[in-house]
Motif scaffolding. Structure first.
Motif, PDB file in Angstrom:
ATOM      1  N   PHE A  53      -8.321  -0.603  -1.317  1.00 50.33           N
ATOM      2  CA  PHE A  53      -7.499  -1.731  -1.744  1.00 50.33           C
ATOM      3  C   PHE A  53      -8.402  -2.946  -1.910  1.00 50.33           C
ATOM      4  CE2 PHE A  53      -4.389   0.928   0.527  1.00 50.33           C
ATOM      5  CZ  PHE A  53      -3.425   1.054  -0.466  1.00 50.33           C
ATOM      6  N   SER A  54      -8.161  -3.701  -2.982  1.00 48.45           N
ATOM      7  CA  SER A  54      -9.009  -4.852  -3.290  1.00 48.45           C
ATOM      8  C   SER A  54      -8.150  -6.044  -3.684  1.00 48.45           C
ATOM      9  CB  SER A  54      -9.973  -4.531  -4.441  1.00 48.45           C
ATOM     10  OG  SER A  54     -10.746  -3.388  -4.157  1.00 48.45           O
ATOM     11  N   LEU A  55      -8.711  -7.241  -3.465  1.00 48.97           N
ATOM     12  CA  LEU A  55      -8.082  -8.475  -3.917  1.00 48.97           C
ATOM     13  C   LEU A  55      -8.621  -8.759  -5.314  1.00 48.97           C
ATOM     14  CD1 LEU A  55      -6.178 -10.720  -2.699  1.00 48.97           C
ATOM     15  CD2 LEU A  55      -8.268 -12.051  -2.365  1.00 48.97           C
ATOM     16  N   SER A  91      -2.368  -3.395   3.803  1.00 50.72           N
ATOM     17  CA  SER A  91      -2.711  -2.151   3.105  1.00 50.72           C
ATOM     18  C   SER A  91      -3.948  -1.503   3.705  1.00 50.72           C
ATOM     19  CB  SER A  91      -2.948  -2.434   1.617  1.00 50.72           C
ATOM     20  OG  SER A  91      -1.796  -2.948   1.003  1.00 50.72           O
ATOM     21  N   ARG A  92      -4.967  -2.295   3.951  1.00 46.67           N
ATOM     22  CA  ARG A  92      -6.203  -1.741   4.506  1.00 46.67           C
ATOM     23  C   ARG A  92      -5.992  -1.216   5.918  1.00 46.67           C
ATOM     24  NH1 ARG A  92     -10.780  -6.139   2.358  1.00 46.67           N
ATOM     25  NH2 ARG A  92     -11.041  -5.193   0.272  1.00 46.67           N
ATOM     26  N   GLN A 146      -0.894  -8.897   1.816  1.00 49.06           N
ATOM     27  CA  GLN A 146      -0.676  -7.507   1.428  1.00 49.06           C
ATOM     28  C   GLN A 146      -1.962  -6.698   1.540  1.00 49.06           C
ATOM     29  OE1 GLN A 146       1.036  -7.669  -2.516  1.00 49.06           O
ATOM     30  NE2 GLN A 146       3.124  -7.642  -1.704  1.00 49.06           N
ATOM     31  N   LEU A 147      -3.075  -7.293   1.163  1.00 51.66           N
ATOM     32  CA  LEU A 147      -4.357  -6.599   1.263  1.00 51.66           C
ATOM     33  C   LEU A 147      -4.667  -6.241   2.711  1.00 51.66           C
ATOM     34  CD1 LEU A 147      -7.007  -5.673  -0.112  1.00 51.66           C
ATOM     35  CD2 LEU A 147      -7.908  -7.966   0.366  1.00 51.66           C
ATOM     36  N   ARG A 148      -4.447  -7.183   3.612  1.00 56.51           N
ATOM     37  CA  ARG A 148      -4.724  -6.936   5.030  1.00 56.51           C
ATOM     38  C   ARG A 148      -3.881  -5.773   5.554  1.00 56.51           C
ATOM     39  NH1 ARG A 148      -2.411  -7.890   9.707  1.00 56.51           N
ATOM     40  NH2 ARG A 148      -0.639  -8.955   8.726  1.00 56.51           N
ATOM     41  N   GLY A 160       0.762  -1.243   0.000  1.00 54.15           N
ATOM     42  CA  GLY A 160       0.000   0.000   0.000  1.00 54.15           C
ATOM     43  C   GLY A 160       0.787   1.284   0.000  1.00 54.15           C
ATOM     44  N   ILE A 165      -4.892  -2.658  -6.287  1.00 58.64           N
ATOM     45  CA  ILE A 165      -5.283  -4.064  -6.379  1.00 58.64           C
ATOM     46  C   ILE A 165      -4.060  -4.953  -6.195  1.00 58.64           C
ATOM     47  CG2 ILE A 165      -7.298  -3.634  -7.823  1.00 58.64           C
ATOM     48  CD1 ILE A 165      -5.642  -4.573 -10.236  1.00 58.64           C
ATOM     49  N   THR A 166      -4.263  -6.062  -5.515  1.00 54.24           N
ATOM     50  CA  THR A 166      -3.220  -7.043  -5.273  1.00 54.24           C
ATOM     51  C   THR A 166      -3.849  -8.424  -5.288  1.00 54.24           C
ATOM     52  OG1 THR A 166      -1.550  -7.835  -3.687  1.00 54.24           O
ATOM     53  CG2 THR A 166      -3.519  -6.814  -2.770  1.00 54.24           C
ATOM     54  N   GLU A 213      -3.454 -11.860  -0.141  1.00 56.27           N
ATOM     55  CA  GLU A 213      -4.342 -11.568   0.986  1.00 56.27           C
ATOM     56  C   GLU A 213      -3.587 -10.897   2.125  1.00 56.27           C
ATOM     57  OE1 GLU A 213      -6.525 -14.979   2.184  1.00 56.27           O
ATOM     58  OE2 GLU A 213      -7.518 -15.257   0.243  1.00 56.27           O
TER      59      GLU A 213
END
Length: 251
Positions: A226-228, A211-212, A207-209, A184, A201-202, A205
């Motif tokens: 941010f989205s998967l 980033s958010r 990295q998403l966690r 992020g 977008i990534t 999971e």
């Protein structure tokens, strides 16, 4: 030495002074004994067969894995002899046949549907983040930094983000897609400094966690998401699209 590899060296290495110690300890000499001598040791016989099947790959991997040891000269000298002679010599027919088969297989090896891309990314990124903290900056920028003089890593990564933002020539209110948004860092920087809307977008999971969490801590939910998702699943329109260090994952 594996006979096909011995033939390959004999047919290819005409100039220079190259010595190879094979997996059994036998010394083989190639070239016309001009220039500085280079001696390499192949530490196991299996590597000799692997090199015949994929020389462009296995020479490098063999050295990286410690299965090829340069005993005299340097790895640069070794590669210089190989490359200069290879450019001046036509490959034997049997090796050209192997190369053609490899090229035919390449599209299948590079076939990268969304499901496979997600598995590959998960294998690399969905692990304990402490590993990445060992060698990345605090922002976890996982691509080359922009060093200028005596910058440390933190400053150089910040300089890179500034450079990217300037290159994008962003205007307030624009919508930006960040493909392969990582942990992020770039999306956060653009959202905080450029008054734009960023969708990152990534396929990871983990990295998403992260980033958010980072976006929420900075209260950026209004202009940063941010989205998967795979880039092939995204519909626009966007004013700008940025992607840094992602294309090695594309088939």
């Amino acid at each position: 030495m594996f006979r096909p590899l011995q033939r390959l060296f004999s047919m290819t290495i005409k100039a220079g002074d190259l010595e190879i110690v094979d997996g059994s300890g036998t010394l083989h000499a190639y070239g016309n004994r001009t220039g500085p001598r280079v001696r390499a040791r192949f530490k196991d016989s299996r590597l000799e067969k692997e090199i015949v099947l994929a020389p462009q790959l296995k020479f490098g991997e063999g050295y990286m894995d410690g299965r090829i040891e340069i005993e005299q000269g340097s790895i640069y000298d070794f590669l210089a002899i190989l490359m200069s002679n290879a450019e001046a010599t036509e490959l034997p027919r049997w090796l050209r046949s192997i190369d053609r088969l490899r090229r035919l297989r390449k599209p299948l090896q590079q076939y990268n549907p969304v499901s496979r891309a997600r598995r590959n990314v998960a294998h690399h990124y969905d692990i304990d983040g402490a590993i990445y903290d060992l060698f990345l900056d605090a922002d976890r920028q996982y691509s080359c930094a922009y060093f200028d003089g005596g910058d440390n890593l933190e400053e150089a990564q910040l300089a890179k983000k500034r450079h990217l933002a300037a290159t994008l020539a962003l205007k307030p209110g624009q919508k930006v897609l960040d493909i392969g948004s990582g942990w992020g860092g770039l999306g956060i920087y653009l959202a905080e400094t450029s008054d734009v809307r960023v969708d990152g977008i990534t396929l990871s999971e983990e990295q998403l966690r992260v980033s958010r969490q980072r976006a929420a801590a900075r209260r950026l939910e209004r202009n940063l998401t941010f989205s998967l998702a795979d880039y092939r699943e995204i519909d626009g329109p966007y004013d700008r699209i940025v992607s840094v260090g992602m294309f090695e994952h594309v088939g």
